[in-house]
Design a protein around this motif. Structure first.
Motif, PDB file in Angstrom:
ATOM      1  N   GLY A  12       4.205   8.574   1.263  1.00 23.39           N
ATOM      2  CA  GLY A  12       5.765   8.362   1.625  1.00 23.39           C
ATOM      3  C   GLY A  12       6.103   7.348   2.357  1.00 23.39           C
ATOM      4  N   GLN A  13       5.150   6.394   2.917  1.00 24.29           N
ATOM      5  CA  GLN A  13       5.332   4.991   3.639  1.00 24.29           C
ATOM      6  C   GLN A  13       4.882   4.185   2.949  1.00 24.29           C
ATOM      7  OE1 GLN A  13       3.511   5.926   7.384  1.00 24.29           O
ATOM      8  NE2 GLN A  13       4.814   7.671   7.971  1.00 24.29           N
TER       9      GLN A  13
ATOM     10  N   THR B 299       0.910  -1.188  -0.128  1.00 25.67           N
ATOM     11  CA  THR B 299       0.041   0.076  -0.025  1.00 25.67           C
ATOM     12  C   THR B 299       0.809   1.177   0.097  1.00 25.67           C
ATOM     13  OG1 THR B 299      -1.497  -1.184   1.193  1.00 25.67           O
ATOM     14  CG2 THR B 299      -1.912   1.214   1.074  1.00 25.67           C
ATOM     15  N   TRP B 300       0.617   2.203  -0.841  1.00 26.65           N
ATOM     16  CA  TRP B 300       1.320   3.596  -1.009  1.00 26.65           C
ATOM     17  C   TRP B 300       0.510   4.434  -1.211  1.00 26.65           C
ATOM     18  CZ3 TRP B 300       6.130   4.915  -0.450  1.00 26.65           C
ATOM     19  CH2 TRP B 300       6.746   6.071  -0.802  1.00 26.65           C
ATOM     20  N   LEU B 301       0.500   5.603  -0.306  1.00 23.78           N
ATOM     21  CA  LEU B 301      -0.478   6.719  -0.416  1.00 23.78           C
ATOM     22  C   LEU B 301       0.227   8.069  -0.993  1.00 23.78           C
ATOM     23  CD1 LEU B 301      -2.361   6.229   3.141  1.00 23.78           C
ATOM     24  CD2 LEU B 301      -2.949   5.407   0.748  1.00 23.78           C
ATOM     25  N   PHE B 302      -0.580   8.692  -1.644  1.00 20.37           N
ATOM     26  CA  PHE B 302      -0.283  10.159  -1.868  1.00 20.37           C
ATOM     27  C   PHE B 302      -0.918  11.008  -1.169  1.00 20.37           C
ATOM     28  CE2 PHE B 302      -0.873   7.604  -5.865  1.00 20.37           C
ATOM     29  CZ  PHE B 302       0.281   7.298  -6.193  1.00 20.37           C
ATOM     30  N   GLU B 303      -2.137  10.756  -0.372  1.00 19.88           N
ATOM     31  CA  GLU B 303      -2.908  11.710   0.546  1.00 19.88           C
ATOM     32  C   GLU B 303      -3.656  10.953   1.610  1.00 19.88           C
ATOM     33  OE1 GLU B 303      -5.699  14.244  -1.747  1.00 19.88           O
ATOM     34  OE2 GLU B 303      -5.692  15.619  -0.116  1.00 19.88           O
ATOM     35  N   GLY B 304      -3.828  11.461   2.645  1.00 16.03           N
ATOM     36  CA  GLY B 304      -4.869  10.700   3.424  1.00 16.03           C
ATOM     37  C   GLY B 304      -4.027   9.665   4.383  1.00 16.03           C
ATOM     38  N   GLU B 305      -4.663   8.929   5.077  1.00 18.39           N
ATOM     39  CA  GLU B 305      -4.369   7.837   6.066  1.00 18.39           C
ATOM     40  C   GLU B 305      -5.175   6.636   6.003  1.00 18.39           C
ATOM     41  OE1 GLU B 305      -3.238   9.612  10.160  1.00 18.39           O
ATOM     42  OE2 GLU B 305      -3.594   7.585  10.888  1.00 18.39           O
ATOM     43  N   ILE B 306      -4.434   5.415   6.112  1.00 16.91           N
ATOM     44  CA  ILE B 306      -5.271   4.028   6.205  1.00 16.91           C
ATOM     45  C   ILE B 306      -4.606   3.478   7.618  1.00 16.91           C
ATOM     46  CG2 ILE B 306      -5.516   1.696   5.269  1.00 16.91           C
ATOM     47  CD1 ILE B 306      -5.678   3.246   2.577  1.00 16.91           C
TER      48      ILE B 306
ATOM     49  N   LEU C  81      -0.655   6.677 -14.749  1.00 13.56           N
ATOM     50  CA  LEU C  81      -0.704   8.222 -14.538  1.00 13.56           C
ATOM     51  C   LEU C  81      -1.765   8.552 -13.092  1.00 13.56           C
ATOM     52  CD1 LEU C  81      -0.095  11.333 -15.298  1.00 13.56           C
ATOM     53  CD2 LEU C  81      -1.853  11.160 -16.724  1.00 13.56           C
ATOM     54  N   VAL C  82      -1.194   9.240 -12.342  1.00 13.46           N
ATOM     55  CA  VAL C  82      -1.886   9.364 -11.157  1.00 13.46           C
ATOM     56  C   VAL C  82      -2.492  10.844 -11.139  1.00 13.46           C
ATOM     57  CG1 VAL C  82      -1.578   9.777  -8.497  1.00 13.46           C
ATOM     58  CG2 VAL C  82      -0.273   7.628  -9.736  1.00 13.46           C
ATOM     59  N   GLU C  83      -1.610  11.686 -11.559  1.00 11.54           N
ATOM     60  CA  GLU C  83      -2.172  13.169 -11.875  1.00 11.54           C
ATOM     61  C   GLU C  83      -1.230  13.810 -12.590  1.00 11.54           C
ATOM     62  OE1 GLU C  83      -2.756  14.516  -7.888  1.00 11.54           O
ATOM     63  OE2 GLU C  83      -0.542  14.523  -7.362  1.00 11.54           O
ATOM     64  N   GLY C  84      -1.804  15.126 -13.169  1.00 14.14           N
ATOM     65  CA  GLY C  84      -0.782  16.062 -13.957  1.00 14.14           C
ATOM     66  C   GLY C  84      -1.090  15.241 -15.627  1.00 14.14           C
ATOM     67  N   GLU C  85      -0.034  15.599 -16.206  1.00 15.60           N
ATOM     68  CA  GLU C  85      -0.019  15.456 -17.912  1.00 15.60           C
ATOM     69  C   GLU C  85       1.139  14.672 -18.061  1.00 15.60           C
ATOM     70  OE1 GLU C  85      -2.106  17.179 -19.890  1.00 15.60           O
ATOM     71  OE2 GLU C  85      -3.470  18.162 -18.332  1.00 15.60           O
ATOM     72  N   ALA C  86       1.136  13.715 -18.861  1.00 14.60           N
ATOM     73  CA  ALA C  86       2.210  13.018 -19.455  1.00 14.60           C
ATOM     74  C   ALA C  86       1.928  12.540 -20.850  1.00 14.60           C
ATOM     75  CB  ALA C  86       2.364  11.746 -18.494  1.00 14.60           C
ATOM     76  N   THR C  87       2.875  13.073 -21.921  1.00 19.42           N
ATOM     77  CA  THR C  87       2.422  12.630 -23.147  1.00 19.42           C
ATOM     78  C   THR C  87       3.770  11.672 -23.697  1.00 19.42           C
ATOM     79  OG1 THR C  87       1.501  14.712 -23.410  1.00 19.42           O
ATOM     80  CG2 THR C  87       2.346  13.514 -25.470  1.00 19.42           C
ATOM     81  N   LEU C  88       3.195  10.590 -24.415  1.00 20.86           N
ATOM     82  CA  LEU C  88       4.247   9.690 -25.040  1.00 20.86           C
ATOM     83  C   LEU C  88       4.611   9.906 -26.461  1.00 20.86           C
ATOM     84  CD1 LEU C  88       2.630   7.058 -22.667  1.00 20.86           C
ATOM     85  CD2 LEU C  88       4.927   7.602 -22.388  1.00 20.86           C
ATOM     86  N   SER C  89       5.459   9.014 -27.011  1.00 25.11           N
ATOM     87  CA  SER C  89       5.392   9.420 -28.290  1.00 25.11           C
ATOM     88  C   SER C  89       4.384   9.361 -29.310  1.00 25.11           C
ATOM     89  CB  SER C  89       6.576   8.439 -28.947  1.00 25.11           C
ATOM     90  OG  SER C  89       6.052   7.178 -28.563  1.00 25.11           O
ATOM     91  N   ASP C  90       3.163   8.389 -28.309  1.00 21.01           N
ATOM     92  CA  ASP C  90       1.716   8.027 -29.404  1.00 21.01           C
ATOM     93  C   ASP C  90       0.705   8.818 -28.692  1.00 21.01           C
ATOM     94  OD1 ASP C  90       1.887   6.469 -27.242  1.00 21.01           O
ATOM     95  OD2 ASP C  90       1.043   4.735 -28.019  1.00 21.01           O
TER      96      ASP C  90
END
Ligand code: MN
Length: 287
Positions: free
Chosen positions: A91-92, A69-76, A194-203
Motif C-alpha cells: 500500500g506504499q 515499487t509497489w508491494l502486495f505482501e512483505g517488505e523491501i 493479473l496479479v492473482e484471482g480470476e479475470a475473464t475478458l471478452s476473448d
C-alpha cells in the motif's frame, strides 16, 4: 457510429533471475512490446514463499528513468546514493528518480514477498535531472462499477497520486468483483497484469504472468471475476528508448557513457552506504 478500438494483445512474461534463488516474471519489455506509454519495464515479483532466501539486490546504477515499487505482501528495504534508507510495505510507493544517475540496493526481509517494480522513462527535458527519492504511505483510493482502485502513480478513475511524475500516466492496483467496467483514457495506451484471482475478458480468461496490451483509442474495458490486477497507461512516447541493463536513454552513446562511469566508479553515481554489500558489474556491451 464509432470505430471499434484496435484489438488487445497478450504477451507472456518470461521468468528471469534477479537475486540469488529468486526469479521474477518480466512483463515489460518483451520481444513484441517494448513500452506502454513511458512505462518501459515491469517485473512481477513472487509470490515468493516465506522460506525462500530474501531478495538481495546489490548496488547497481540507473539513468534516465524513475523506478516505482509497489508491494502486495512483505517488505523491501531501499537504500540509495542520496543517503535514503526507506522500508516499503504493501500500500506504499517508493519512487526513485534516477535522472542523470543514481545507485541503489534492495533487500527483502524474512517472510513472503509479492509485488511489482516498474521503470518509467523520463521525458527528454528531464532525463538529466538531479536524482531524487520519494516515499508515499498514503495514496488515493476509490472505485467504480465492480472495482476498487488505488492510484499509486499519475491520475485515473478520478484519483490523483501525490507522487511526482513527468508525463501524463496512470499506475493503479485494482480489485475487481463480479462484472467490472474500467473507464480508460482513449489518448493513452494501457496494459493490464493479473496479479492473482480470476479475470475473464471478452476473448477469454487472463492468466497470471500474462500482460494484456490495450492500444490507444479505448474508452473502457469490461472484465468479469474476483481479481487483483495492476493497470498501467500513458501517452505513447514520441521517441523510443534504448533500454540496456539498468539504463534508459535515447541513444547508445548515453548508455555507453553511463556504463563507463559506473565501471570507473566516477562521481555520477554516489556510493550507497550499507546494504547487502555487493556491487553489480555492468555486462559487456553488445558488439
Ligand atoms: Mn534498481
Amino acid at each position: 457510429m464509432t470505430t471499434p478500438p484496435a484489438p488487445a494483445q497478450r504477451f507472456l512474461a518470461p521468468a528471469r533471475p534477479i537475486s540469488p534463488g529468486l526469479t521474477v516474471r518480466r512483463a515489460l519489455p518483451v520481444a513484441a512490446r517494448r513500452q506502454v506509454g513511458a512505462w518501459t519495464f515491469l517485473d512481477h515479483i513472487g509470490p515468493v514463499p516465506a522460506q525462500a532466501p530474501p531478495l538481495a539486490v546489490g548496488e547497481h546504477p540507473h539513468i534516465g528513468l524513475q523506478t516505482a515499487t509497489w508491494l502486495f505482501e512483505g517488505e523491501i528495504l531501499h537504500r540509495d546514493g542520496l543517503g535514503t534508507e526507506q522500508p516499503i510495505r504493501p500500500g506504499q510507493l517508493n519512487l526513485m528518480t534516477a535522472g542523470r544517475g543514481i545507485a541503489h540496493t534492495e533487500e527483502g526481509q524474512p517472510g513472503a514477498l509479492h509485488g511489482v517494480q516498474f521503470w518509467i522513462a523520463l521525458p527528454a527535458a528531464q532525463e538529466a535531472m538531479e536524482p531524487a527519492f520519494e516515499h508515499h504511505a498514503e495514496l488515493p483510493s476509490g472505485g467504480g462499477p465492480g472495482f476498487r482502485a488505488i492510484v499509486f502513480i499519475g491520475e485515473g478513475f478520478g484519483l490523483r497520486s501525490p507522487a511526482r511524475v513527468h508525463s501524463p500516466l496512470v499506475g493503479a492496483e485494482l480489485l475487481t468483483e463480479g462484472a467490472a467496467r474500467l473507464p480508460l483514457r482513449p489518448d493513452f495506451e494501457h496494459a493490464l497484469l493479473l496479479v492473482e484471482g480470476e479475470a475473464t475478458l471478452s476473448d477469454g480468461p487472463l492468466r497470471v504472468g500474462e500482460l494484456l496490451y490495450l492500444p490507444p483509442g479505448r474508452e473502457a474495458l469490461g472484465l468479469e471475476g474476483a481479481a487483483r490486477l495492476v493497470l498501467i497507461g500513458g501517452e505513447p512516447l514520441p521517441e523510443p528508448r534504448v533500454l540496456w541493463w539498468n539504463f534508459v536513454a535515447r541513444s547508445w552513446e548515453e548508455i555507453e557513457a553511463a556504463r563507463a562511469d559506473w565501471e570507473a566508479r566516477r562521481t555520477r553515481f554516489s556510493p550507497v552506504e550499507g546494504g547487502p554489500g555487493h556491487r553489480l558489474n555492468a555486462p559487456e556491451l553488445p558488439g
